[in-house]
Design a protein around this motif. Sequence first.
Motif, PDB file in Angstrom:
ATOM      1  N   LEU A 151       0.845  -1.194   0.000  1.00  0.00           N
ATOM      2  CA  LEU A 151       0.000   0.000   0.000  1.00  0.00           C
ATOM      3  C   LEU A 151       0.882   1.247   0.000  1.00  0.00           C
ATOM      4  CD1 LEU A 151      -2.646  -1.169   2.633  1.00  0.00           C
ATOM      5  CD2 LEU A 151      -2.732  -1.365   0.136  1.00  0.00           C
ATOM      6  N   GLU A 152       1.418   1.576  -1.143  1.00  0.00           N
ATOM      7  CA  GLU A 152       2.378   2.666  -1.237  1.00  0.00           C
ATOM      8  C   GLU A 152       1.747   4.047  -1.073  1.00  0.00           C
ATOM      9  OE1 GLU A 152       4.946   2.045  -4.584  1.00  0.00           O
ATOM     10  OE2 GLU A 152       5.173  -0.075  -4.079  1.00  0.00           O
ATOM     11  N   GLU A 153       0.425   4.145  -1.128  1.00  0.00           N
ATOM     12  CA  GLU A 153      -0.215   5.448  -0.958  1.00  0.00           C
ATOM     13  C   GLU A 153      -0.374   5.836   0.516  1.00  0.00           C
ATOM     14  OE1 GLU A 153      -3.636   2.458  -1.269  1.00  0.00           O
ATOM     15  OE2 GLU A 153      -1.691   2.705  -2.171  1.00  0.00           O
ATOM     16  N   TRP A 154      -0.019   4.950   1.435  1.00  0.00           N
ATOM     17  CA  TRP A 154      -0.130   5.219   2.869  1.00  0.00           C
ATOM     18  C   TRP A 154       1.251   5.517   3.444  1.00  0.00           C
ATOM     19  CZ3 TRP A 154      -4.642   5.622   5.510  1.00  0.00           C
ATOM     20  CH2 TRP A 154      -5.789   5.187   4.861  1.00  0.00           C
ATOM     21  N   THR A 155       1.292   6.417   4.408  1.00  0.00           N
ATOM     22  CA  THR A 155       2.515   6.749   5.125  1.00  0.00           C
ATOM     23  C   THR A 155       2.285   6.493   6.602  1.00  0.00           C
ATOM     24  OG1 THR A 155       3.102   8.436   3.506  1.00  0.00           O
ATOM     25  CG2 THR A 155       4.128   8.613   5.681  1.00  0.00           C
TER      26      THR A 155
END
Length: 169
Positions: free
Chosen positions: A139-143
């Motif tokens: 889930l690369e859109e989450w930080t």
Amino acid sequence: MIRHATVGDVPEIRAMIRELAAYERAVEQARATEEQLREALFGPHPAAYALVAEDDDSGGTVGFALWFPRFATWTGVRGMHLEDLYVRPGARGAGHGKALLAALAAICEENGYERFEWWVLAWNEPTIAFYRSLGVELLEEWTVCRLTGGPLRRLAAQAPAVGDPAPAA
């Protein structure tokens, strides 16, 4: 062999937590004591649970997975957060990591958990490749956000008083 951890496993679990922290270049942050781990895993109100991987030949502990339940507000269903997964370097490639993950996936299925989630360091390419081979979605859109130390204390100092809920009518 994969099995549920026992109180007697706490020293080895703590040692592997330190080994993992050293690998992740953050050994100074791994401050948990055996007493804290015993309480968290085996106290009257466990905060987390652990599985251990043992070598089939020697019976020695070669890895562990530490996890806790979480709750997804959007689905209204519990899930699992994997806090740590570690296999000692000499035991890697023998299937212990996959066996630990499979055992955790089975716990999810048995308990109706819809999500099984964890974090991985962006620079840890070998582990990311391993996870991708299992079909893991990154889930690369989450930080990840973390509040600790002084900033945590400063924000807490600004908290309004939290009262008890109003009595039911």
